[in-house]
Every structure is written in C-alpha cells, then in structure tokens.
Write an enzyme that holds these catalytic residues in place. Sequence first.
Site, PDB file in Angstrom:
ATOM      1  N   CYS A 186      15.202  41.373 103.196  1.00  0.00           N
ATOM      2  CA  CYS A 186      15.553  40.080 103.805  1.00  0.00           C
ATOM      3  C   CYS A 186      17.001  40.032 104.294  1.00  0.00           C
ATOM      4  CB  CYS A 186      15.227  38.925 102.863  1.00  0.00           C
ATOM      5  SG  CYS A 186      16.224  38.838 101.357  1.00  0.00           S
ATOM      6  N   HIS A 214      16.535  34.798  98.488  1.00  0.00           N
ATOM      7  CA  HIS A 214      15.925  35.218  99.752  1.00  0.00           C
ATOM      8  C   HIS A 214      16.663  34.557 100.908  1.00  0.00           C
ATOM      9  CE1 HIS A 214      12.740  36.831 102.255  1.00  0.00           C
ATOM     10  NE2 HIS A 214      12.492  35.637 102.769  1.00  0.00           N
ATOM     11  N   HIS A 259      11.926  36.471 109.014  1.00  0.00           N
ATOM     12  CA  HIS A 259      12.397  37.095 107.782  1.00  0.00           C
ATOM     13  C   HIS A 259      11.572  38.329 107.445  1.00  0.00           C
ATOM     14  CE1 HIS A 259       9.399  35.218 104.711  1.00  0.00           C
ATOM     15  NE2 HIS A 259       8.903  35.081 105.911  1.00  0.00           N
TER      16      HIS A 259
END
Length: 157
Positions: A71, A121, A133
């Site tokens: 990520c 994240h 993402h």
Amino acid sequence: MTALNRVPSLMARAGTASAFAIAAVGGSIVVPGVAADAAAATPATKALQVAASKKGAPYRYGATGPRRFDCSGLTLYSFKKAGKKLPRTAAQQYNKTKHISARSRKAGDLVFFHSGSSVYHVGIYAGKGKIWHAPKTGDVVRLQKIWTKSVWYGRVK
C-alpha cells in the site's frame, strides 16, 4: 472538441472505436478515478494518474514498484513520479502530510486507515468515496470504495 466530433468515421462507429484509435487522433480517454485537464497539472493528480496506471499490478509486501506494490509502496512510487518525496510506511506518510478533514479531501489526497491511533493502510483518494490502493497479499492494485469510517486524510505538501 473530442476525436468523435472531428472524425466522422469514428463517430459512426463510436461503439467499436478502440481507445488507441481515439488517442491517435487526439481524443481523450477517460480513466475512472483520474482527474482530467486543468487539475492534472498538480502533483496530487499526477500521482493519482500514476496509481491508476498501475491497475492490476500484484501486491507484494515491502514492494515499491514499478511492477509490484504494497500500500505505502504504491503511494510512495506514485508521488515520486509526480515529483514529491514521501517516507516508506503508511504511518510515516501520515506524519508527513497536512491533515485535512473529510469535507476538505480532494482527488489525489492520501486516505489513511487506522485502528485507534495506529495507521495500518494507505491509498490515494480518487473522488466519489473511492481510492486507488494495493490491498493485500493475493490481490492487485485497484480502485475500491472506502469500506470504513475509520480513516484520516492527508495532503502531500
């Protein structure tokens, strides 16, 4: 003026014209989650375009591109290509951004997912409640709706 307005044969076959044919005559190709025209000049929207161009790239923990990403590797890579430097991890990136409200968010801002005070994240806001993402092992870079309210927003300085 679009290619379809300038090239009658494409207009007649708009349903079958390829993206390459339209691009070859100077038309625009719309990519979901990517800002266009005037807004495209900013580093944030350039980073968003880079992230979108990596659609389908496999997730790999610790990877920073150009073919595999985790990520924060995707956000780091995307902003680097747009001329901005970010630290390596999602938490470090959160600490380096200007924190903004959900109402102030714009396409190209970072979306940080958190549990309590821990960021776990990050993705790039694409507008309309969606992010680009690299989700998790076994998945690929993709556009996805934000699935929780436990998010913070940051703007790269």
